[in-house]
Scaffold this active site. Structure first.
Site, short mmCIF file in Angstrom:
data_model
loop_
_atom_site.label_atom_id
_atom_site.label_comp_id
_atom_site.label_asym_id
_atom_site.label_seq_id
_atom_site.Cartn_x
_atom_site.Cartn_y
_atom_site.Cartn_z
CE LYS A 128 -2.47 0.49 3.69
NZ LYS A 128 -1.65 1.47 4.46
CB THR A 138 5.29 0.09 -2.27
OG1 THR A 138 6.06 -0.38 -1.15
CG2 THR A 138 6.14 0.04 -3.52
NE ARG A 179 -0.35 5.36 8.45
CZ ARG A 179 -0.59 4.10 8.78
NH1 ARG A 179 -1.12 3.82 9.96
NH2 ARG A 179 -0.32 3.12 7.97
CE LYS A 195 2.07 -1.98 9.18
NZ LYS A 195 3.01 -0.99 8.62
CB ALA A 202 -4.71 1.78 10.98
CG PHE A 234 -3.66 -2.20 9.29
CD1 PHE A 234 -2.53 -2.95 8.97
CD2 PHE A 234 -3.72 -1.65 10.55
CE1 PHE A 234 -1.51 -3.18 9.89
CE2 PHE A 234 -2.72 -1.86 11.49
CZ PHE A 234 -1.61 -2.63 11.15
CG PHE A 288 4.24 -10.41 -6.84
CD1 PHE A 288 5.32 -10.60 -5.99
CD2 PHE A 288 3.24 -9.53 -6.43
CE1 PHE A 288 5.42 -9.92 -4.79
CE2 PHE A 288 3.32 -8.85 -5.23
CZ PHE A 288 4.42 -9.05 -4.40
CD1 TRP A 339 8.73 -3.21 -3.56
CD2 TRP A 339 9.69 -4.44 -5.16
NE1 TRP A 339 9.78 -3.88 -2.99
CE2 TRP A 339 10.38 -4.65 -3.94
CE3 TRP A 339 10.12 -5.12 -6.30
CZ2 TRP A 339 11.47 -5.50 -3.84
CZ3 TRP A 339 11.22 -5.96 -6.20
CH2 TRP A 339 11.87 -6.16 -4.98
#
Length: 556
Positions: free
Chosen positions: A70, A72, A93, A104, A272, A300, A381, A409
């Site tokens: 997210k 990224t 954030r 995380k 969150a 999230f 991917f 990415w």
């Protein structure tokens, strides 16, 4: 392939004054923190003579160990918009040290879509979180000192609700006894710690619109109750002035840059799943005044992050997104469909079809509950097959929402150009009538029921006797017209983290209800959510080190 930190460390950053110039910020408003970070004076907001730009919210499906990307994607969209000639900025954030050293990780993006300097951002940065922790703990010290010095406010030590905090995952501190030792060592009582990002000071910090608003909100913080059950506030303790003094510099947004030189305001960061999960209102509004497109993210999955961004932040700050990006990966959707993480490299249309309802419920919520235009950003991917991609496109098309493939990415902004063009199209065609998922005039119970039924897809809400008693008290005190912040697991629409996909026929149990009177919302705690996380069996901290040249390694 290089690691995230290796990519970040190999990139030549621009001096921060180049970034402020590109953002249209006069040097008189800039307070440099070295060559690559700066704080921007709040007076800039009063002196910008331009219209607000468009606001784009980036959210995601419920997170899985497979990852969604997210942050990224958020960074990649901003870089892509700049590549096609648009004036864009980020509002993100700040990461918490707890997740950075836990499981995380940080919140600076990944691959070739990162904000830098990533080590600074993920560690101490400009000291904002330390200031927030200090303000929180000053108030805690003043509470106990007041009781020790005679307790003229008649505070009941057993009814103190304010906790101390530290920005670290430390389960040992959840429940403590302090004031031990007798005599001049304090009044013994049960106490505890929250992680700094769960402190109400963080929520107040992120929702404040100015220094005076910050001070006013801090004065309203309820720290406990008297022996006759009357609330005691930070204002009663005369603490708000000193707390504001600790926070006045932190309240200035932090400016950094992406790997491609896009200006990024990184400021504030409540959890969150515990709090409202959004960067500061001040940073968001500053970015909107400085740019034509501000890209921001919620925490999230959309059931937590987007719901709180829209129902709390947008309501309190009078904001309206022009479009919403919902991030997903085929790998994560297959996990929601029951596939094991070790098998995700294999095509499995059956598991994908079982997991797709998670994405589709989020899409439907944005489109049909909030009435906002949206696009699905599918992080592709190499192992994703064409048949799997086509299935996602087909199912989203049935809801009238486009899917755009993203490779930010691996390719940075270049990999998000199609996504940026779709975002621009949505913004230009936006004629939506933004709606909230509940009305403030509803009762606390009805507002919680609305979120559970409309957003989560649940059947009902069960309130424990303690929660009902707390709701009655808050209603009597006049707090019942505030918005709702539900604390629950991020992994499921329900309050049971094992219920993946899009579960139905479930009941959410609310075990505790409390008011964040300074922030201006009611918190409903569900499941096993705690305001002080713990470290995993093998914390990320074990892999982080510094070499003899002072270079940090193993951060990501």
């Amino acid at each position: 392939m290089k690691s995230d930190i290796e990519i970040a460390q190999s990139t030549k950053m621009k001096n921060i004054l180049e970034i402020t110039k590109e953002a249209g910020i006069d040097e008189s408003y800039v307070e440099q923190y070295g060559n690559y970070k700066a704080k921007i004076d709040l007076s800039l907001l009063d002196n910008l003579n331009r219209e607000n730009g468009k606001l784009i919210l980036v959210t995601a499906i419920n997170p899985t160990p497979a990852g969604e990307g997210k942050t990224t994607t958020t960074i990649g969209i901003a870089d892509a918009l700049r590549r096609i000639g648009k004036k864009a900025m980020l509002a993100l954030r700040e990461p918490s040290l707890g997740p950075v050293f836990g499981i995380k990780g940080g919140a600076a993006g990944g691959g070739y879509s990162q904000v830098v300097p990533m080590e600074d951002i993920n560690l101490h940065f400009t000291g904002d979180f330390h200031a927030i922790g200090a303000a929180n703990n000053l108030l805690a010290a003043m509470i106990d000192n007041h009781i020790f010095q005679g307790n003229s406010l008649n505070i009941d030590p057993s009814k103190i609700t304010w906790k101390r905090c530290v920005d670290m995952n430390d389960r040992q501190l959840r429940f403590v006894k302090d004031g031990l030792g007798g005599g001049k060592n304090g009044v013994p009582r049960d106490d505890g710690f929250d992680i700094t990002v769960a402190s109400e000071v963080m929520a107040v910090f992120c929702l404040a619109s100015s220094i005076s608003d910050l001070k006013n909100r801090l004065s309203k913080l309820i720290v406990g109750y008297t022996y006759d059950n009357k609330p005691v506030t930070a204002g009663d303790l005369k603490a708000e002035g000193a707390m504001t003094a600790l926070l006045k510099d932190a309240l200035k947004p932090n400016l950094v840059q992406t790997l491609e030189g896009t200006p990024a305001l990184v400021h504030g960061g409540p959890f969150a799943n515990i709090a409202h999960g959004c960067n500061s209102v001040i940073a968001t509004k500053m970015a909107m005044r400085l740019s034509d497109y501000t890209i921001t993210e919620a925490g999230f999955g959309a059931d937590l992050g987007a719901e709180k961004f829209l129902d709390i932040k947008c309501r309190l700050a009078n904001l309206k997104p022009s479009s919403v990006v919902i991030v997903a990966t085929i790998r994560a959707l297959k996990m929601h469909g029951g596939m094991d993480k070790t098998e995700l490299n294999s095509e499995n249309l059956e598991a994908l079809e079982k997991g797709l309802p998670n994405l589709l419920r989020h899409v439907s919520n944005i489109k049909n509950v909030y009435k906002l235009p949206s696009v699905v950003a599918l992080n592709r991917f190499p192992t994703d097959t064409d048949r799997e991609v086509d299935l996602v496109i087909k199912k989203c098309k049935e809801l009238g929402v486009n899917v755009v493939l993203s490779t930010v990415w691996a390719d940075g902004g270049k990999g998000g150009i199609d996504l940026a063009n779709e975002v621009i199209r949505l913004c230009n065609e936006d004629n939506s009538t933004f709606e909230f998922s509940y009305e403030l005039e509803d009762s606390i119970e009805n507002k919680i029921n609305s979120i559970v039924k409309k957003i989560y897809g649940g059947n009902s809400v069960e309130f424990t006797p303690e929660a009902r008693e707390q709701i009655n008290r808050l209603t009597d005190l006049g707090f019942d017209k505030l918005p709702i912040c539900i604390a629950k697991t991020q992994y499921s629409f329900s309050d049971d983290m094992t219920k993946l996909g899009a579960p139905t026929d479930f009941t959410v149990t609310v075990r505790e209800v409390k008011v964040s009177s300074g922030a201006g919302f009611i918190i409903a705690l569900t499941g096993a959510i705690m305001t002080m996380p713990g470290l995993p069996k093998v914390p990320a901290a074990e892999k982080i080190d510094v070499n003899s040249d002072g270079k940090i390694i193993g951060l990501f």
